[in-house]
Design a protein around this motif. Structure first.
Motif, mmCIF file in Angstrom:
data_model
loop_
_atom_site.group_PDB
_atom_site.id
_atom_site.type_symbol
_atom_site.label_atom_id
_atom_site.label_comp_id
_atom_site.label_asym_id
_atom_site.label_seq_id
_atom_site.Cartn_x
_atom_site.Cartn_y
_atom_site.Cartn_z
ATOM 1 N N LEU A 4 -37.194 -7.076 -16.257
ATOM 2 C CA LEU A 4 -37.048 -8.158 -15.421
ATOM 3 C C LEU A 4 -37.682 -8.219 -14.115
ATOM 4 C CD1 LEU A 4 -33.805 -9.619 -16.536
ATOM 5 C CD2 LEU A 4 -35.967 -10.158 -17.456
ATOM 6 N N GLU A 8 -35.777 -12.363 -11.413
ATOM 7 C CA GLU A 8 -35.131 -12.564 -12.613
ATOM 8 C C GLU A 8 -33.599 -11.555 -12.774
ATOM 9 O OE1 GLU A 8 -38.845 -13.638 -15.626
ATOM 10 O OE2 GLU A 8 -37.983 -11.610 -15.336
ATOM 11 N N MET A 12 -29.817 -12.980 -13.329
ATOM 12 C CA MET A 12 -29.069 -12.209 -14.321
ATOM 13 C C MET A 12 -27.757 -12.003 -13.922
ATOM 14 S SD MET A 12 -29.978 -9.613 -17.047
ATOM 15 C CE MET A 12 -29.009 -9.304 -18.322
ATOM 16 N N MET A 47 -31.848 -15.217 -18.980
ATOM 17 C CA MET A 47 -32.409 -13.871 -18.428
ATOM 18 C C MET A 47 -32.467 -12.624 -19.522
ATOM 19 S SD MET A 47 -33.768 -14.762 -15.662
ATOM 20 C CE MET A 47 -33.978 -16.547 -16.224
#
Length: 131
Positions: A4, A8, A12, A47
């Motif tokens: 990620l 991101e 998350m 995510m």
């Protein structure tokens, strides 16, 4: 596994924190708790679904499928939390108590155990792949 981006990863993390705060507040009978947990679960699941595995390893693919089941259970737990406050599903009183009332705890526990297991195993399998 696809990594990620910073944003991101931050989303998350925020989703996970909102889930923890919402679950803890729901235990304390605060009325706003489900409305904090549900968006947190949506963020976390979105995510996590962006982390794709393009490899061919059967074990990791199986663990990712289990992780997706856990994601669905997180969303169901959020729905049951909201339904626990008001019977918007339209059940009669006996069915409501049987199927909805505080069952979010069981669903959340199963989802958390599956999530813990799969994240640990996926990390070990990916480490084994790199060696």
């Amino acid at each position: 596994m696809r990594q990620l981006s910073k944003w991101e990863g931050l989303l998350m993390l925020v989703g996970g924190l909102l889930m923890v705060v919402g679950a803890g507040a729901n235990v304390l009978f605060l009325s706003w708790a489900p409305y904090v947990f549900a968006p947190g679960a949506l963020l976390f699941v979105a995510m996590q679904l962006r982390q794709r595995y393009e490899g061919r390893d059967f074990t990791i693919r199986r663990l990712r499928r289990i992780q997706m089941i856990s994601d669905v259970l997180f969303l169901v737990a959020g729905l049951l939390m909201i339904a626990n406050q008001s019977n918007f599903l339209g059940f009669d009183q006996l069915s409501y108590i049987k199927y909805v009332h505080n069952n979010w705890v069981v669903v959340l526990l199963v989802a958390a155990i599956l999530q813990l297991y799969t994240s640990h195993r996926i990390a070990n399998e990916l480490e084994k792949d790199t060696k």
